[in-house]
Design a protein around this motif. Structure first.
Motif: not given
Length: 339
Positions: A2-13
């Motif tokens: 199976v392929t797991f969903a991967t959340p993504t964020g931001t580097s502009n913090i």
């Protein structure tokens, strides 16, 4: 597979807002000197401290954290419902169970979010900033409320001439989240466990509870001379590494916010870093003492409130303490606090 969903964020913090709480009780050097064989001027000359704050009966880690956290949220233009996680850096919460963070999260209106204590002594705020930054980059959170809070007065032996006069209580908080541009650099952090005996609790609680004699109790002890030498030498290296990994030089720094452990250490570090003429160096220690994990956010708050630092200024943060643990980071100063 199976392929797991991967959340993504931001580097502009960046830091969206800042808050602070200082206990009501003001403790002068003269009061401290009633129990130790030194005078007020001796304390000030060696540490830069004139006063500090101690918690009263109705103040503790929880009440201070809630007050500082609410102020940080208000100064960010947010409510507790707008944050996804809470990290509370403290080494002096009075209970092992439960940790302080979950009830604090509920009290600031963030019930249900992941909330945890982080115990790294005076480097706790820097460690919390690193964890929060990585959470946001990974997409597991969007905004994180970070609180540094300490009630060190309960751990002090007021007859100990080595550290009775150094520490104080308080709480500082920031909200970290997405910003239009990148406003937080990478954290340089680490520890030297081989030096851990330099700042430690005098005895294990189990040994105390099972001991035949209760004439003493666990107190915080510190080898001040050895810590001074270590910090003055090693933290200069950490500061230079922090500049290097962020891609900046000392010329780029607008404000220096070192841990408020000793004014003489901070003066030495600033001089060795060869900062620009006139760069403000945080000196909150004079009236607050060493508040461990609360030290850096309280110092940032005071610099902004007094106008010595401006929103957007490039600030070098440097924390160090028990462990011996340390952290360094360069950030843009947040908006000036209103509350």
């Amino acid at each position: 597979m199976v392929t797991f969903a991967t959340p993504t964020g931001t580097s502009n913090i960046g830091i969206l807002g800042i808050g602070a709480y200082r206990p009501q009780r003001l403790v002068t050097n003269d009061e401290i000197c009633a129990n130790i064989d030194v005078d007020s001027e001796w304390i000030y000359t060696r540490t830069g401290i004139k006063t500090r704050r101690f918690c009263g009966r109705d103040e503790n880690i929880t009440t201070m954290s809630v007050a500082a956290g609410r102020a940080a949220l208000a100064n960010s233009g947010l409510t507790g419902a707008d944050v996804d996680a809470l990290i509370l850096a403290t080494s002096t919460h009075g209970r092992c169970i439960p940790s302080a963070a979950p009830p604090v999260a509920t009290a600031v209106g963030a019930n249900g979010v992941p909330a945890m204590d982080l115990s790294v002594g005076c480097a706790g705020f820097g460690y919390a900033m690193s964890v929060a930054q990585d959470m946001i980059r990974a997409g597991s959170a969007t905004r994180v409320l970070i609180i540094g809070a300490e009630e060190i007065s309960m751990s002090l032996d007021m007859t100990d001439q080595g550290n009775a006069f150094i520490f104080g209580d308080g709480a500082g908080a920031v909200v970290v989240g997405p910003t239009p541009t990148r406003q937080m650099g990478p954290v340089v952090w680490g520890s030297e466990g081989s030096q851990s005996e330099l700042i430690q609790q005098s005895m294990d609680w189990k040994d105390y509870l099972l001991g035949a004699s209760h004439t003493d109790r666990p107190y915080m002890r510190m080898n001040g001379t050895a810590v001074f030498r270590w910090a003055a030498f090693e933290m200069g290296k950490v500061a230079r590494r922090t500049l290097e990994v962020t891609g900046l030089t000392a010329e780029d720094i607008d404000v220096f916010v070192p841990h408020q452990a000793n004014a003489r250490i901070n003066e030495l570090l600033a001089r060795n870093l060869k900062l620009r003429e006139g760069v403000p160096v945080a000196d909150d220690i004079e009236y607050t003492g060493n508040t461990a994990a609360a030290s850096i956010p309280l110092a940032m708050y005071e610099l902004l409130k007094s106008g010595r630092a401006k929103p957007g200024d490039t600030a070098l943060l440097l924390g160090y303490g028990a462990g011996l643990s340390y952290s360094g980071q360069i950030v843009a100063m947040p908006p000036a606090p209103v509350v």
